[in-house]
Every structure is written in C-alpha cells, then in structure tokens.
Design an enzyme around this catalytic site. Structure first.
Site, PDB file in Angstrom:
ATOM      1  N   GLU A   1      70.055 -92.613 -31.616  1.00 32.84           N
ATOM      2  CA  GLU A   1      68.674 -92.312 -32.033  1.00 32.84           C
ATOM      3  C   GLU A   1      67.805 -91.699 -30.935  1.00 32.84           C
ATOM      4  O   GLU A   1      66.704 -92.180 -30.681  1.00 32.84           O
ATOM      5  CB  GLU A   1      68.031 -93.587 -32.584  1.00 32.84           C
ATOM      6  CG  GLU A   1      68.808 -94.174 -33.753  1.00 32.84           C
ATOM      7  CD  GLU A   1      68.281 -95.523 -34.243  1.00 32.84           C
ATOM      8  OE1 GLU A   1      67.264 -95.988 -33.721  1.00 32.84           O
ATOM      9  OE2 GLU A   1      68.903 -96.103 -35.157  1.00 32.84           O
TER      10      GLU A   1
ATOM     11  N   GLU B   1      76.497 -96.034 -40.931  1.00 31.51           N
ATOM     12  CA  GLU B   1      75.670 -97.208 -41.273  1.00 31.51           C
ATOM     13  C   GLU B   1      75.230 -97.122 -42.727  1.00 31.51           C
ATOM     14  O   GLU B   1      74.057 -97.331 -43.061  1.00 31.51           O
ATOM     15  CB  GLU B   1      74.450 -97.298 -40.338  1.00 31.51           C
ATOM     16  CG  GLU B   1      74.824 -97.291 -38.864  1.00 31.51           C
ATOM     17  CD  GLU B   1      73.643 -97.512 -37.916  1.00 31.51           C
ATOM     18  OE1 GLU B   1      72.553 -97.884 -38.382  1.00 31.51           O
ATOM     19  OE2 GLU B   1      73.823 -97.301 -36.701  1.00 31.51           O
TER      20      GLU B   1
HETATM   21  O1  G3I Z   1      69.283-113.561 -33.357  1.00 30.36           O
HETATM   22  C1  G3I Z   1      67.878-113.795 -33.534  1.00 30.36           C
HETATM   23  C2  G3I Z   1      67.608-115.201 -33.913  1.00 30.36           C
HETATM   24  O2  G3I Z   1      67.983-116.032 -32.846  1.00 30.36           O
HETATM   25  C3  G3I Z   1      66.125-115.358 -34.226  1.00 30.36           C
HETATM   26  O3  G3I Z   1      65.865-116.646 -34.662  1.00 30.36           O
HETATM   27  C4  G3I Z   1      65.709-114.375 -35.310  1.00 30.36           C
HETATM   28  C5  G3I Z   1      64.223-114.437 -35.636  1.00 30.36           C
HETATM   29  O4  G3I Z   1      63.692-113.170 -35.918  1.00 30.36           O
HETATM   30  O5  G3I Z   1      66.008-113.080 -34.877  1.00 30.36           O
HETATM   31  C6  G3I Z   1      67.386-112.870 -34.624  1.00 30.36           C
HETATM   32  O6  G3I Z   1      67.560-111.566 -34.176  1.00 30.36           O
HETATM   33  C7  G3I Z   1      67.444-110.562 -35.135  1.00 30.36           C
HETATM   34  C8  G3I Z   1      68.761-109.778 -35.125  1.00 30.36           C
HETATM   35  O7  G3I Z   1      68.666-108.670 -35.987  1.00 30.36           O
HETATM   36  C9  G3I Z   1      69.948-110.636 -35.573  1.00 30.36           C
HETATM   37  O8  G3I Z   1      69.784-111.036 -36.894  1.00 30.36           O
HETATM   38  C10 G3I Z   1      66.301-109.651 -34.771  1.00 30.36           C
HETATM   39  O9  G3I Z   1      65.073-110.335 -34.945  1.00 30.36           O
HETATM   40  C11 G3I Z   1      66.312-108.421 -35.647  1.00 30.36           C
HETATM   41  O10 G3I Z   1      65.335-107.503 -35.153  1.00 30.36           O
HETATM   42  C12 G3I Z   1      67.668-107.758 -35.585  1.00 30.36           C
HETATM   43  O11 G3I Z   1      67.661-106.669 -36.461  1.00 30.36           O
HETATM   44  C13 G3I Z   1      68.709-105.739 -36.291  1.00 30.36           C
HETATM   45  C14 G3I Z   1      68.111-104.373 -36.029  1.00 30.36           C
HETATM   46  O12 G3I Z   1      69.145-103.417 -35.948  1.00 30.36           O
HETATM   47  C15 G3I Z   1      67.336-104.352 -34.717  1.00 30.36           C
HETATM   48  O13 G3I Z   1      66.834-103.118 -34.461  1.00 30.36           O
HETATM   49  C16 G3I Z   1      69.520-105.700 -37.571  1.00 30.36           C
HETATM   50  O14 G3I Z   1      70.211-106.941 -37.733  1.00 30.36           O
HETATM   51  C17 G3I Z   1      70.514-104.565 -37.525  1.00 30.36           C
HETATM   52  O15 G3I Z   1      71.113-104.398 -38.791  1.00 30.36           O
HETATM   53  C18 G3I Z   1      69.808-103.259 -37.169  1.00 30.36           C
HETATM   54  O16 G3I Z   1      70.764-102.232 -37.073  1.00 30.36           O
HETATM   55  C19 G3I Z   1      70.263-100.925 -36.781  1.00 30.36           C
HETATM   56  C20 G3I Z   1      71.307-100.223 -35.945  1.00 30.36           C
HETATM   57  O17 G3I Z   1      71.614-100.974 -34.805  1.00 30.36           O
HETATM   58  C21 G3I Z   1      70.842 -98.821 -35.550  1.00 30.36           C
HETATM   59  N1  G3I Z   1      70.455 -98.045 -36.711  1.00 30.36           N
HETATM   60  C22 G3I Z   1      69.499 -98.707 -37.604  1.00 30.36           C
HETATM   61  C23 G3I Z   1      70.024-100.072 -38.033  1.00 30.36           C
HETATM   62  C24 G3I Z   1      69.105-100.703 -39.044  1.00 30.36           C
HETATM   63  O18 G3I Z   1      67.861-100.983 -38.488  1.00 30.36           O
END
Ligand code: G3I
Length: 347
Positions: free
Chosen positions: A152, A257
């Site tokens: 990105e 994705e």
């Molecule tokens: O692991 C913590 C947990 O300990 C905590 O309690 C909880 C509370 O918010 O958060 C958890 O972390 C989250 C993590 O996912 C695991 O579930 C984060 O908040 C959350 O922001 C994170 O989101 C991920 C996101 O990327 C971050 O930018 C998504 O799972 C993931 O699917 C998403 O993937 C991205 C690709 O890497 C790049 N392209 C876009 C795609 C979708 O956004």
C-alpha cells in the site's frame, strides 16, 4: 437450452457441488488460499482449520507477520506465532506467504524515531529496514515462498503515499526493501501489494513504479491486487483490464485479499442473515470475477481470500465495529454458501 439452464443454476448455486474442493478445481490454473488467524493455524478453531486443509493450497497470515507482531521492540523479535503459522503450512503442504515487510500501518512508532523520539535519519531508517527484513525473511528462508515486500505505498491518484517510509527515505524505500528481501532469500517470490489497483490512476501509478523497479534490475515476481471488492466495483471490465495491464510488464498477478462487501457503508442491515436475493447476487458476482481469473489462467497465479468464514472477516469491524458481514464463501457455521457453489461451477 438444457445446458444453459443447468449452467445458470450452477452459477447461482442451486445445484449443490457437494464434495468439490476449490484447490482441486483450480489446480491447473492458480493456487487458491485464505488468510489465517491464530485460532485457525493453532487448530483451536478446528472447524476453520478443517476447511483450510480441505479447500486451500496456499495460506497468508492475516496479522502475525506484520512488523508490530514480530518486531514490537527495537531489540526484540517475537516469532512464536509466526513460527506456528509457517509450521501449519508446511505440515499441510501449502505454499506459505509472508505478509508484510514494509507498510505504514501496524508498524510501531519507534521504527521511525531515534531513542530520544526524534525522527530517524534516512540512513538509520534504511539500516533498521535492512535489519528487519534480513531477520524476518532470513528466519523463514526457503520456507516462506513469497513475500508482500511493500504494501500500500500509493495514493488513489497514483502518487506516493506520504508514509513515514516515503517521507524519510524517499521513493527509493521500495527498491531498497525489494533488494534487502532478495538478498535475504534469493529464491523467494517478491510482491508489490495494494488495493484499488483496478482504478486507472492508481493502476498507472503502480505500473510506473514496477517499470522503474524492473529498469533497476529489481526482481518483482508479481503484483498483488488485494481485491477488497464491492458488489459494483471494480467492474468486470476493470478487473480484466488491470490483469491485462500488469501482465504486459511480464509479471504474474495475484489476487491476494479477496472478499466482497455486500453491505452499504456505515450500516448493518442484515444482523440476522443475508436475504436470499443478496445471497444469489453475491454468488453471481463471485462467478463473474472468477470467470475473469480463469480466463487469465497462467497470468493469475494465486487467488487468496481474506479470511475463511464470514464470521472471521475483518469486515465485521470495518468501517463500523460489530457489523454482520457476509463477504466470503463459507457462512458463520462453516457451511459453503451459494457463492462457493458458484465459484466451483466456474471451472
Ligand atoms: O490482537 C488485538 C487484541 O489483543 C485486542 O484486544 C483487540 C482490540 O481491538 O485488537 C486486536 O488487534 C486487532 C488485530 O486486527 C487482530 O484482530 C487490531 O485491533 C485490528 O486493527 C487488526 O485489524 C487488522 C487490520 O489489517 C489492521 O490494519 C485485520 O485483522 C486485518 O484483516 C487487516 O488486514 C489488512 C491487510 O493487512 C492489508 N490490506 C487491508 C487488510 C484489511 O484491512
């Protein structure tokens, strides 16, 4: 006439394709995979892990190989989860992907600062990037087969995103990242990964970027079109044109994705289940997209879904937390949806 009707029924998922497996259906065309969360590769989610083992031959790590996960502190790496992710893939004979080395998001602030909190110099940030890439790619050398090296880096208009990487290093951060990754594992496939690359302006930015890398002798194996799609966009024509345009660079195209958001932005209209009309529309949309991927068989070398079942999807929490999203091929109970049958029916 009869076969047209049968074909139509297959496309909308009325004829069950029980027992069909995605990985076998597409084995002459492209690898097919899913992004895994921890519960899946640890096999605590046995239902999810079983679907993955039955259906897919490549996996991506949804979060565990991002910078903040493996390298949370300047001198501390934490590889336990990533190690288990890679082991799961190897145990099941899968093509294991690494996601992602250099990204503006999920990268701790300290990465861009010195020990007093001041912005890091260009040289120091390059050194930090080199150390990270050597350590992470080096650890899984020969085991992780392909890396999203840079994720990105572009804006919608095709210009460079003003990320800390770009601001401190300049556009050369991309060439450097690919160079470091190639040094660390010369056999690994290396990818530039981004979303909305089906839109002209961003697509042209990515083409210019990849051309420039190629002119410098930087090995780019493939472009990753993330494929966080909507029902209406990209159009089938845009999808086909993007694949065609990148293939002209002599590189592969991976759909990295894939999911299709059926919900209108900011609303949660279907908390109790998807109406049949929307379910069938989603199935047709998936069939149309896979029609394009299959037509470009050979150029498209991998299609990876961003999640296994609807319940796992990041779209349940974006753009609004706690939505009920329906973007994938398996429902919340792990059952194949009409969209699954539609996809299987394409090949
Ligand atoms: O692991 C913590 C947990 O300990 C905590 O309690 C909880 C509370 O918010 O958060 C958890 O972390 C989250 C993590 O996912 C695991 O579930 C984060 O908040 C959350 O922001 C994170 O989101 C991920 C996101 O990327 C971050 O930018 C998504 O799972 C993931 O699917 C998403 O993937 C991205 C690709 O890497 C790049 N392209 C876009 C795609 C979708 O956004």
């Amino acid at each position: 006439m009869k076969s047209t009707v049968l074909c139509g029924l297959l496309m909308i998922g009325l004829v069950s394709s029980a027992g069909a497996q995605l990985k076998d259906r597409f084995k002459d065309c492209f690898r097919i995979g899913a992004a895994l969360n921890q519960a899946q590769f640890d096999e605590r989610d046995t239902r999810g892990a079983d679907i993955v083992k039955a259906q897919f031959n490549t996996i991506s790590p949804e979060n565990v190989l991002k910078w903040e996960s493996v390298h949370p502190k300047p001198d501390g790496y934490t590889f336990e989860q990533a190690d288990r992710y890679v082991a799961f893939g190897e145990k099941n004979d899968m093509f294991v992907i690494g996601h992602t080395l250099v990204w503006h998001s999920q990268t701790p602030r300290w990465v861009f600062e010195d020990d007093k909190g001041a912005p890091l110099s260009r040289e120091a940030l390059l050194e930090r990037m080199r150390g990270h890439i050597q350590t992470v790619v080096g650890r899984y050398k020969g085991r992780i087969k392909g890396w999203d090296v840079v994720n990105e880096a572009l804006n919608e208009d095709g210009t460079f995103r003003q990320s800390p990487w770009f601001k401190i290093i300049g556009e050369e951060f991309i060439a450097k990242a690919f160079g470091f990754a190639h040094e660390a594992d010369p056999d690994a496939e290396l990818y530039y990964n981004d979303y909305s690359l089906e839109n002209d302006a961003k697509r042209n930015g990515a083409i210019a970027l990849i051309k420039k890398l190629q002119e410098q002798g930087i090995p780019v194996t493939a472009v990753g079109l993330q494929g966080h799609d909507k029902m209406e966009s990209p159009t089938i024509e845009q999808q086909a044109a993007a694949i065609e345009a990148f293939s002209r660079l002599g590189i592969k195209v991976n759909i990295t994705e894939l999911d299709i958001d059926v919900l209108p932005a900011k609303l949660n209209p279907y908390p109790d289940g998807l109406p049949d009309s929307v379910q069938q529309a989603l199935a047709r949309r998936y069939a149309d997209l896979f029609g394009v991927f299959v037509k470009d068989c050979g150029v498209v070398s991998r299609v990876t879904f961003w999640g296994v079942t609807d319940g796992d999807s990041w779209l349940n929490n974006w753009p609004v937390r706690g939505r009920t999203a329906y973007p994938l091929l398996f429902d919340r109970n792990g059952q194949p949806k009409p969209a699954f049958n539609a996809v299987v029916g394409v090949k």
